[in-house]
Design a protein around this motif. Structure first.
Motif, PDB file in Angstrom:
ATOM      1  N   TYR A 156       1.715 -37.202  27.484  1.00  0.00           N
ATOM      2  CA  TYR A 156       0.629 -36.367  26.965  1.00  0.00           C
ATOM      3  C   TYR A 156       1.001 -34.885  27.013  1.00  0.00           C
ATOM      4  CZ  TYR A 156      -4.036 -34.423  26.249  1.00  0.00           C
ATOM      5  OH  TYR A 156      -5.114 -33.717  25.771  1.00  0.00           O
ATOM      6  N   ASP A 157       1.859 -34.530  27.960  1.00  0.00           N
ATOM      7  CA  ASP A 157       2.329 -33.143  28.012  1.00  0.00           C
ATOM      8  C   ASP A 157       3.092 -32.780  26.743  1.00  0.00           C
ATOM      9  OD1 ASP A 157       1.243 -32.658  30.540  1.00  0.00           O
ATOM     10  OD2 ASP A 157       3.023 -33.443  31.555  1.00  0.00           O
ATOM     11  N   LEU A 158       3.805 -33.748  26.155  1.00  0.00           N
ATOM     12  CA  LEU A 158       4.500 -33.511  24.890  1.00  0.00           C
ATOM     13  C   LEU A 158       3.498 -33.275  23.764  1.00  0.00           C
ATOM     14  CD1 LEU A 158       7.298 -36.238  25.133  1.00  0.00           C
ATOM     15  CD2 LEU A 158       7.492 -33.797  25.644  1.00  0.00           C
ATOM     16  N   VAL A 159       2.405 -34.040  23.794  1.00  0.00           N
ATOM     17  CA  VAL A 159       1.350 -33.843  22.788  1.00  0.00           C
ATOM     18  C   VAL A 159       0.780 -32.436  22.905  1.00  0.00           C
ATOM     19  CG1 VAL A 159      -0.932 -34.603  22.026  1.00  0.00           C
ATOM     20  CG2 VAL A 159       0.777 -36.297  22.724  1.00  0.00           C
ATOM     21  N   LEU A 160       0.532 -32.016  24.146  1.00  0.00           N
ATOM     22  CA  LEU A 160      -0.006 -30.667  24.364  1.00  0.00           C
ATOM     23  C   LEU A 160       0.962 -29.585  23.911  1.00  0.00           C
ATOM     24  CD1 LEU A 160      -1.633 -31.177  27.888  1.00  0.00           C
ATOM     25  CD2 LEU A 160      -2.779 -31.112  25.659  1.00  0.00           C
ATOM     26  N   ALA A 161       2.259 -29.939  23.889  1.00  0.00           N
ATOM     27  CA  ALA A 161       3.285 -28.990  23.438  1.00  0.00           C
ATOM     28  C   ALA A 161       3.516 -29.060  21.926  1.00  0.00           C
ATOM     29  CB  ALA A 161       4.591 -29.256  24.172  1.00  0.00           C
ATOM     30  N   GLY A 162       2.712 -29.881  21.228  1.00  0.00           N
ATOM     31  CA  GLY A 162       2.813 -29.963  19.779  1.00  0.00           C
ATOM     32  C   GLY A 162       3.696 -31.069  19.246  1.00  0.00           C
ATOM     33  N   GLU A 163       4.185 -31.963  20.099  1.00  0.00           N
ATOM     34  CA  GLU A 163       5.050 -33.058  19.672  1.00  0.00           C
ATOM     35  C   GLU A 163       4.242 -34.346  19.459  1.00  0.00           C
ATOM     36  OE1 GLU A 163       8.647 -33.489  21.994  1.00  0.00           O
ATOM     37  OE2 GLU A 163       8.479 -31.429  22.711  1.00  0.00           O
ATOM     38  N   GLY A 175      -1.552 -45.028  21.081  1.00  0.00           N
ATOM     39  CA  GLY A 175      -2.865 -44.598  21.543  1.00  0.00           C
ATOM     40  C   GLY A 175      -3.325 -45.367  22.761  1.00  0.00           C
ATOM     41  N   ALA A 176      -4.374 -44.862  23.383  1.00  0.00           N
ATOM     42  CA  ALA A 176      -4.853 -45.424  24.650  1.00  0.00           C
ATOM     43  C   ALA A 176      -5.418 -46.830  24.495  1.00  0.00           C
ATOM     44  CB  ALA A 176      -5.909 -44.498  25.254  1.00  0.00           C
ATOM     45  N   ARG A 201     -16.312 -46.116  20.924  1.00  0.00           N
ATOM     46  CA  ARG A 201     -15.978 -44.769  20.474  1.00  0.00           C
ATOM     47  C   ARG A 201     -14.630 -44.368  21.055  1.00  0.00           C
ATOM     48  NH1 ARG A 201     -19.426 -45.791  17.541  1.00  0.00           N
ATOM     49  NH2 ARG A 201     -21.285 -44.595  16.920  1.00  0.00           N
ATOM     50  N   LEU A 202     -13.875 -43.599  20.285  1.00  0.00           N
ATOM     51  CA  LEU A 202     -12.557 -43.149  20.707  1.00  0.00           C
ATOM     52  C   LEU A 202     -12.524 -41.630  20.791  1.00  0.00           C
ATOM     53  CD1 LEU A 202     -10.364 -45.485  18.459  1.00  0.00           C
ATOM     54  CD2 LEU A 202     -10.913 -45.788  20.884  1.00  0.00           C
ATOM     55  N   VAL A 203     -11.694 -41.115  21.711  1.00  0.00           N
ATOM     56  CA  VAL A 203     -11.495 -39.680  21.872  1.00  0.00           C
ATOM     57  C   VAL A 203     -10.121 -39.336  21.302  1.00  0.00           C
ATOM     58  CG1 VAL A 203     -11.311 -37.783  23.513  1.00  0.00           C
ATOM     59  CG2 VAL A 203     -12.903 -39.675  23.967  1.00  0.00           C
ATOM     60  N   PRO A 204     -10.057 -38.635  20.172  1.00  0.00           N
ATOM     61  CA  PRO A 204      -8.764 -38.354  19.549  1.00  0.00           C
ATOM     62  C   PRO A 204      -8.021 -37.220  20.246  1.00  0.00           C
ATOM     63  CG  PRO A 204     -10.502 -37.368  18.250  1.00  0.00           C
ATOM     64  CD  PRO A 204     -11.186 -38.139  19.350  1.00  0.00           C
ATOM     65  N   VAL A 205      -6.693 -37.255  20.111  1.00  0.00           N
ATOM     66  CA  VAL A 205      -5.853 -36.148  20.564  1.00  0.00           C
ATOM     67  C   VAL A 205      -5.217 -35.511  19.330  1.00  0.00           C
ATOM     68  CG1 VAL A 205      -5.434 -37.145  22.831  1.00  0.00           C
ATOM     69  CG2 VAL A 205      -3.864 -37.688  20.957  1.00  0.00           C
ATOM     70  N   ALA A 206      -4.399 -34.497  19.537  1.00  0.00           N
ATOM     71  CA  ALA A 206      -3.884 -33.697  18.422  1.00  0.00           C
ATOM     72  C   ALA A 206      -3.062 -34.494  17.416  1.00  0.00           C
ATOM     73  CB  ALA A 206      -3.057 -32.535  18.970  1.00  0.00           C
ATOM     74  N   THR A 207      -2.423 -35.578  17.855  1.00  0.00           N
ATOM     75  CA  THR A 207      -1.582 -36.373  16.955  1.00  0.00           C
ATOM     76  C   THR A 207      -2.390 -37.239  16.005  1.00  0.00           C
ATOM     77  OG1 THR A 207      -1.455 -38.230  18.485  1.00  0.00           O
ATOM     78  CG2 THR A 207       0.217 -36.495  18.724  1.00  0.00           C
ATOM     79  N   GLY A 208      -3.664 -37.409  16.301  1.00  0.00           N
ATOM     80  CA  GLY A 208      -4.499 -38.315  15.510  1.00  0.00           C
ATOM     81  C   GLY A 208      -4.712 -39.659  16.167  1.00  0.00           C
ATOM     82  N   ALA A 209      -3.952 -39.949  17.216  1.00  0.00           N
ATOM     83  CA  ALA A 209      -4.153 -41.173  17.998  1.00  0.00           C
ATOM     84  C   ALA A 209      -5.310 -40.955  18.968  1.00  0.00           C
ATOM     85  CB  ALA A 209      -2.879 -41.529  18.759  1.00  0.00           C
ATOM     86  N   ASP A 210      -5.773 -42.027  19.580  1.00  0.00           N
ATOM     87  CA  ASP A 210      -6.824 -41.905  20.576  1.00  0.00           C
ATOM     88  C   ASP A 210      -6.218 -41.695  21.962  1.00  0.00           C
ATOM     89  OD1 ASP A 210      -7.122 -44.993  21.970  1.00  0.00           O
ATOM     90  OD2 ASP A 210      -6.176 -44.866  20.000  1.00  0.00           O
ATOM     91  N   GLY A 211      -6.812 -40.784  22.714  1.00  0.00           N
ATOM     92  CA  GLY A 211      -6.357 -40.539  24.076  1.00  0.00           C
ATOM     93  C   GLY A 211      -7.200 -41.242  25.112  1.00  0.00           C
ATOM     94  N   ILE A 226     -16.359 -51.329  28.831  1.00  0.00           N
ATOM     95  CA  ILE A 226     -14.909 -51.156  28.873  1.00  0.00           C
ATOM     96  C   ILE A 226     -14.594 -49.672  28.705  1.00  0.00           C
ATOM     97  CG2 ILE A 226     -12.712 -51.717  27.766  1.00  0.00           C
ATOM     98  CD1 ILE A 226     -14.060 -54.119  29.065  1.00  0.00           C
ATOM     99  N   ALA A 227     -13.726 -49.125  29.562  1.00  0.00           N
ATOM    100  CA  ALA A 227     -13.299 -47.734  29.410  1.00  0.00           C
ATOM    101  C   ALA A 227     -11.794 -47.648  29.633  1.00  0.00           C
ATOM    102  CB  ALA A 227     -14.037 -46.832  30.397  1.00  0.00           C
ATOM    103  N   PHE A 228     -11.155 -46.674  28.973  1.00  0.00           N
ATOM    104  CA  PHE A 228      -9.696 -46.559  29.052  1.00  0.00           C
ATOM    105  C   PHE A 228      -9.281 -45.136  28.725  1.00  0.00           C
ATOM    106  CE2 PHE A 228     -11.338 -48.358  25.175  1.00  0.00           C
ATOM    107  CZ  PHE A 228     -10.853 -47.523  24.188  1.00  0.00           C
ATOM    108  N   SER A 229      -8.165 -44.697  29.310  1.00  0.00           N
ATOM    109  CA  SER A 229      -7.695 -43.340  29.058  1.00  0.00           C
ATOM    110  C   SER A 229      -6.218 -43.204  29.375  1.00  0.00           C
ATOM    111  CB  SER A 229      -8.475 -42.338  29.915  1.00  0.00           C
ATOM    112  OG  SER A 229      -7.982 -41.019  29.714  1.00  0.00           O
TER     113      SER A 229
END
Length: 315
Positions: A156-163, A175-176, A201-211, A226-229
């Motif tokens: 996820y740190d890579l996602v935060l860095a724009g990758e 995705g999660a 419901r899903l929580v998206p991240v910058a890549t478009g996948a669910d986090g 059910i919950a997941f992250s």
């Protein structure tokens, strides 16, 4: 002896290889990777001599009986279909495929070719989950279940860095939900069967996948949450509430401590001895299916029910 080839060089494939060493009648004879150097390094780590960069040539060679598909989720269906066409049994890392229709097609293809196709879902075959099932009558009619799996991914740190790492790449079915959410989903379906309805419901991240995400499974007379992250974590236990008591589970992915508390407040703890690497149970099940010692229909039904729930959550 069931002679296996692995596809993929990820951490989960290495964990699978470790599990194979603990199961009689099955061994890894070859590693396949598009990158020869990466394949060689992986094969050396798990103690396998043969490395191939040509999957189709390996499948056509006649000297492997089965493949383990540990590649990115989006590649599973195509690689499995090629193996089945070659008359080779298939062990799919979870999720088996991104959609239920793809897995149903593989099941039918495998039936026609006389081979096994199987999804490895480690908690579904863990003795701890079987113990939970045995204890359900003690709490009376189930009214509410709550299962969760949250584990922050270092990627996820890579996602935060724009990758866009594979595990968070929607084009590869990352995705999660696909990576972690299938575990609590599979546990609920293994214990209670296919739900009547699913909402999520899903929580998206910058890549478009669910986090992260959550879902509600509706059954006759009760619901399962059910919950997941992959962008946070949880250490809370899982729970099943009945009219006469509650079952608390230390971890739905590998239940080892299961506590039953009755209405009077008396708490009884049941401890389950299990393998440190609980993938051994799914490997043993696969080997039994390949040997013709069991029927894969219940395994297929659970996988399909989970994938249909995944589709409902994804909308």
């Amino acid at each position: 002896m069931i002679r296996l080839a692995t596809i993929g060089t990820s951490t989960i494939t290495e964990r699978f290889a470790d599990a194979v060493t603990a199961v009689d009648g099955i061994r890894i004879d070859a590693v396949t990777s598009r990158d020869a150097a990466r394949g060689r390094a992986f094969a050396d780590r798990i103690g396998v001599a043969r490395v191939s960069t040509d999957l189709d040539a390996l499948l056509a060679g006649g000297d492997v009986d089965a493949v383990y598909v540990g590649s990115p989720n989006g590649a599973h269906a195509g690689q499995a279909a090629r193996a089945i066409a070659a008359g080779v049994h298939v062990f799919l890392e979870k999720p088996a495929t991104p959609t239920a229709a793809e897995f149903a097609a593989l099941v039918e293809h495998a039936r026609r070719r006389g081979v096994v196709v199987f999804e490895g879902m480690r908690n579904a075959y863990d003795p701890g989950l079987s113990r939970v099932c045995e204890l359900l009558p003690e709490i009376g009619p189930v009214r509410l279940a709550s299962f969760t799996y949250g584990k922050r991914s270092a990627r996820y740190d890579l996602v935060l860095a724009g990758e866009t790492p594979n595990i968070f790449d929607p084009a590869l079915a990352g995705g999660a939900l696909f990576d972690l959410g299938v575990y609590p989903l599979s546990a609920a379906i293994a214990l209670f069967g296919a739900p009547n309805d699913v909402a999520g419901r899903l929580v998206p991240v910058a890549t478009g996948a669910d986090g992260a995400g959550a879902a509600l499974l509706a059954y006759d007379g009760f619901v399962a949450q059910i919950a997941f992250s992959k962008i946070g974590f949880t250490a809370r236990p899982d729970e099943i509430q009945g009219e006469r008591g509650t079952i608390e589970i230390d971890a739905i992915t590998d239940p080892r401590e299961i506590a039953v508390t009755g209405l009077g407040g008396i708490r009884t703890v049941h401890r389950v001895d299990g393998a440190e690497n609980n993938m051994v149970y799914e490997v043993a099940r696969f080997a039994a299916l390949v040997r013709g010692e069991a029927d894969a229909a219940p395994d297929h039904a659970r996988t399909l029910a989970v994938l249909r729930a995944v589709e409902a959550i994804r909308g």
